[in-house]
Design a protein around this motif. Structure first.
Motif, PDB file in Angstrom:
ATOM      1  N   ALA A  25       0.837  -1.202   0.000  1.00 20.33           N
ATOM      2  CA  ALA A  25       0.000   0.000   0.000  1.00 20.33           C
ATOM      3  C   ALA A  25       0.871   1.251   0.000  1.00 20.33           C
ATOM      4  CB  ALA A  25      -0.938  -0.001   1.207  1.00 20.33           C
ATOM      5  N   ILE A  26       1.925   1.238   0.787  1.00 16.59           N
ATOM      6  CA  ILE A  26       2.832   2.388   0.831  1.00 16.59           C
ATOM      7  C   ILE A  26       3.499   2.581  -0.530  1.00 16.59           C
ATOM      8  CG2 ILE A  26       4.922   3.338   1.896  1.00 16.59           C
ATOM      9  CD1 ILE A  26       4.064   1.712   4.437  1.00 16.59           C
ATOM     10  N   THR A  27       3.895   1.492  -1.148  1.00 23.20           N
ATOM     11  CA  THR A  27       4.501   1.563  -2.480  1.00 23.20           C
ATOM     12  C   THR A  27       3.532   2.171  -3.484  1.00 23.20           C
ATOM     13  OG1 THR A  27       5.921  -0.324  -2.001  1.00 23.20           O
ATOM     14  CG2 THR A  27       5.570   0.198  -4.321  1.00 23.20           C
ATOM     15  N   ARG A  28       2.262   1.809  -3.388  1.00 22.68           N
ATOM     16  CA  ARG A  28       1.248   2.383  -4.289  1.00 22.68           C
ATOM     17  C   ARG A  28       1.111   3.885  -4.073  1.00 22.68           C
ATOM     18  NH1 ARG A  28      -4.200  -0.546  -3.838  1.00 22.68           N
ATOM     19  NH2 ARG A  28      -4.733   0.981  -5.427  1.00 22.68           N
ATOM     20  N   LEU A  29       1.186   4.324  -2.824  1.00 21.43           N
ATOM     21  CA  LEU A  29       1.089   5.754  -2.532  1.00 21.43           C
ATOM     22  C   LEU A  29       2.274   6.508  -3.129  1.00 21.43           C
ATOM     23  CD1 LEU A  29      -0.074   5.787   1.205  1.00 21.43           C
ATOM     24  CD2 LEU A  29      -1.470   5.722  -0.879  1.00 21.43           C
ATOM     25  N   ILE A  30       3.455   5.932  -3.002  1.00 27.26           N
ATOM     26  CA  ILE A  30       4.649   6.573  -3.569  1.00 27.26           C
ATOM     27  C   ILE A  30       4.583   6.565  -5.092  1.00 27.26           C
ATOM     28  CG2 ILE A  30       7.171   6.405  -3.773  1.00 27.26           C
ATOM     29  CD1 ILE A  30       7.130   5.449  -0.789  1.00 27.26           C
ATOM     30  N   ALA A  32       1.906   6.818  -6.793  1.00 25.53           N
ATOM     31  CA  ALA A  32       0.990   7.923  -7.121  1.00 25.53           C
ATOM     32  C   ALA A  32       1.709   9.261  -6.971  1.00 25.53           C
ATOM     33  CB  ALA A  32      -0.245   7.878  -6.223  1.00 25.53           C
ATOM     34  N   ALA A  33       2.532   9.388  -5.947  1.00 20.29           N
ATOM     35  CA  ALA A  33       3.245  10.648  -5.705  1.00 20.29           C
ATOM     36  C   ALA A  33       4.145  11.013  -6.878  1.00 20.29           C
ATOM     37  CB  ALA A  33       4.069  10.555  -4.418  1.00 20.29           C
ATOM     38  N   ILE A  34       4.845  10.027  -7.419  1.00 28.51           N
ATOM     39  CA  ILE A  34       5.811  10.338  -8.476  1.00 28.51           C
ATOM     40  C   ILE A  34       5.159  10.599  -9.824  1.00 28.51           C
ATOM     41  CG2 ILE A  34       7.676   9.130  -7.286  1.00 28.51           C
ATOM     42  CD1 ILE A  34       7.405   6.884  -9.394  1.00 28.51           C
ATOM     43  N   GLN A  35       3.835  10.480  -9.878  1.00 30.34           N
ATOM     44  CA  GLN A  35       3.113  10.855 -11.092  1.00 30.34           C
ATOM     45  C   GLN A  35       2.839  12.358 -11.140  1.00 30.34           C
ATOM     46  OE1 GLN A  35       2.767   8.561 -13.494  1.00 30.34           O
ATOM     47  NE2 GLN A  35       3.831   7.274 -12.006  1.00 30.34           N
ATOM     48  N   ALA A  36       3.191  13.048 -10.069  1.00 29.12           N
ATOM     49  CA  ALA A  36       2.943  14.496 -10.010  1.00 29.12           C
ATOM     50  C   ALA A  36       3.766  15.224 -11.063  1.00 29.12           C
ATOM     51  CB  ALA A  36       3.309  15.030  -8.622  1.00 29.12           C
ATOM     52  N   GLU A 119       0.589  16.016  -2.444  1.00 27.30           N
ATOM     53  CA  GLU A 119      -0.864  16.030  -2.649  1.00 27.30           C
ATOM     54  C   GLU A 119      -1.321  14.763  -3.373  1.00 27.30           C
ATOM     55  OE1 GLU A 119      -4.869  17.426  -2.505  1.00 27.30           O
ATOM     56  OE2 GLU A 119      -3.057  17.755  -1.309  1.00 27.30           O
ATOM     57  N   ASN A 120      -0.560  14.328  -4.375  1.00 27.55           N
ATOM     58  CA  ASN A 120      -0.914  13.064  -5.037  1.00 27.55           C
ATOM     59  C   ASN A 120      -0.919  11.919  -4.028  1.00 27.55           C
ATOM     60  OD1 ASN A 120      -1.082  14.269  -7.565  1.00 27.55           O
ATOM     61  ND2 ASN A 120       0.344  12.861  -8.535  1.00 27.55           N
ATOM     62  N   LEU A 121       0.094  11.867  -3.179  1.00 28.94           N
ATOM     63  CA  LEU A 121       0.198  10.800  -2.180  1.00 28.94           C
ATOM     64  C   LEU A 121      -1.004  10.840  -1.242  1.00 28.94           C
ATOM     65  CD1 LEU A 121       3.336   9.608  -0.383  1.00 28.94           C
ATOM     66  CD2 LEU A 121       1.325  10.106   0.965  1.00 28.94           C
ATOM     67  N   MET A 122      -1.374  12.035  -0.783  1.00 32.54           N
ATOM     68  CA  MET A 122      -2.492  12.143   0.156  1.00 32.54           C
ATOM     69  C   MET A 122      -3.829  11.787  -0.495  1.00 32.54           C
ATOM     70  SD  MET A 122      -1.373  15.367   2.591  1.00 32.54           S
ATOM     71  CE  MET A 122      -1.244  16.558   1.273  1.00 32.54           C
ATOM     72  N   LEU A 123      -4.025  12.182  -1.749  1.00 32.32           N
ATOM     73  CA  LEU A 123      -5.255  11.796  -2.451  1.00 32.32           C
ATOM     74  C   LEU A 123      -5.306  10.285  -2.668  1.00 32.32           C
ATOM     75  CD1 LEU A 123      -5.589  14.680  -5.051  1.00 32.32           C
ATOM     76  CD2 LEU A 123      -7.153  14.181  -3.150  1.00 32.32           C
ATOM     77  N   ALA A 125      -3.900   8.035  -0.776  1.00 37.50           N
ATOM     78  CA  ALA A 125      -4.172   7.426   0.530  1.00 37.50           C
ATOM     79  C   ALA A 125      -5.676   7.451   0.816  1.00 37.50           C
ATOM     80  CB  ALA A 125      -3.399   8.157   1.627  1.00 37.50           C
ATOM     81  N   HIS A 126      -6.294   8.579   0.604  1.00 36.12           N
ATOM     82  CA  HIS A 126      -7.734   8.692   0.828  1.00 36.12           C
ATOM     83  C   HIS A 126      -8.486   7.725  -0.090  1.00 36.12           C
ATOM     84  CE1 HIS A 126     -11.655  10.320   1.640  1.00 36.12           C
ATOM     85  NE2 HIS A 126     -11.813  10.676   0.361  1.00 36.12           N
TER      86      HIS A 126
END
Length: 186
Positions: A25-30, A32-36, A119-123, A125-126
Motif C-alpha cells: 500500500a505504501i509503495t502504491r502511494l509513492i 501515485a506521488a511520483i506521477q505528479a 498532494e498526489n500521495l495524500m489523495l 491514501a484517501h
C-alpha cells in the motif's frame, strides 16, 4: 472513487488505529506521488518511510523539544505550544507510518514539486481508505543536521513534506471551506 469525490472528501486525520499499513500500500502511494508534475520534469523527490513506532516516538520528542527551544522565533499560536509541552502528545498521532518527501536537487521549484507529489500521495491514501496528515510541526526539526541524520537523508536534501499515514479510527468530519476569492479578467 471519482476524482472530485476524492478531492473534496480528503481531510487530515489525527486519530489512528495501531494496525500496520502494508508495504504494498505504501509503495502504491509513492507510485501515485511520483506521477505528479514537476518543473522541467526534474522529479526532484526522495522518500523516507518510517514504520518503527519507537523511532517515531523519539523523533516526535526531538521535534517537540526543538520547537519549544525556538519558541520566540517559531511564532506558533499559543495553543500549539501547550500541546508541544504535553509529554503525552505525540507529534505523529501514533500513525503507523511517516513518509518524508525531500527535495534532492537544487532549483527554484523543488519545494513546489515535492508539494505536488505530496498532494498526489495524500489523495491516493484517501482513495484506498487510509488516513493521512501533513505534519508541519515536524518540518523545522527535520531540516536540522540532527533531523536529517536521524532519518537518513543527505545534508544537501531538503525535507519538504512529512506526511503520516495510517488506518483512521473514524472518518474525518467534513470541514467547511471559505468561498474562493476570484478576480476575473477579460
Amino acid at each position: 472513487m471519482e476524482l472530485m469525490e476524492a478531492i473534496s472528501g480528503r481531510h487530515s486525520i489525527r486519530d489512528y488505529k495501531p494496525d500496520p499499513v502494508a508495504r504494498e500500500a505504501i509503495t502504491r502511494l509513492i507510485d501515485a506521488a511520483i506521477q505528479a508534475p514537476s518543473a522541467i520534469s526534474q522529479q526532484p523527490w526522495s522518500f523516507v518511510v518510517i514504520q518503527k513506532q519507537l523511532l517515531l516516538d523519539r523523533i516526535s520528542h526531538d521535534a517537540k523539544a526543538h520547537l519549544m527551544s525556538e519558541r520566540p522565533v517559531a511564532g506558533l499560536p499559543a495553543h500549539l505550544y501547550e500541546r508541544l509541552a504535553d509529554a503525552n502528545f505525540q507529534l505523529y498521532y501514533h500513525a503507523s507510518v511517516l513518509i518524508v518527501i525531500s527535495a534532492i536537487t537544487r532549483g527554484p521549484w523543488r519545494v513546489e514539486d515535492c508539494a505536488l507529489a505530496a498532494e498526489n500521495l495524500m489523495l491516493a491514501a484517501h482513495g484506498v481508505g487510509l488516513g493521512c496528515c501533513w505534519i508541519g510541526l515536524a518540518h523545522a526539526w527535520l531540516n536540522t543536521p540532527n533531523g536529517k541524520k536521524t532519518i537518513g537523508i543527505p545534508d544537501a536534501y531538503v525535507p519538504v513534506a512529512p506526511i503520516i499515514v495510517g488506518l483512521p479510527k473514524a472518518p474525518a468530519p467534513a470541514v467547511s471551506r471559505n468561498v474562493a476569492e476570484v478576480r476575473w479578467i477579460g
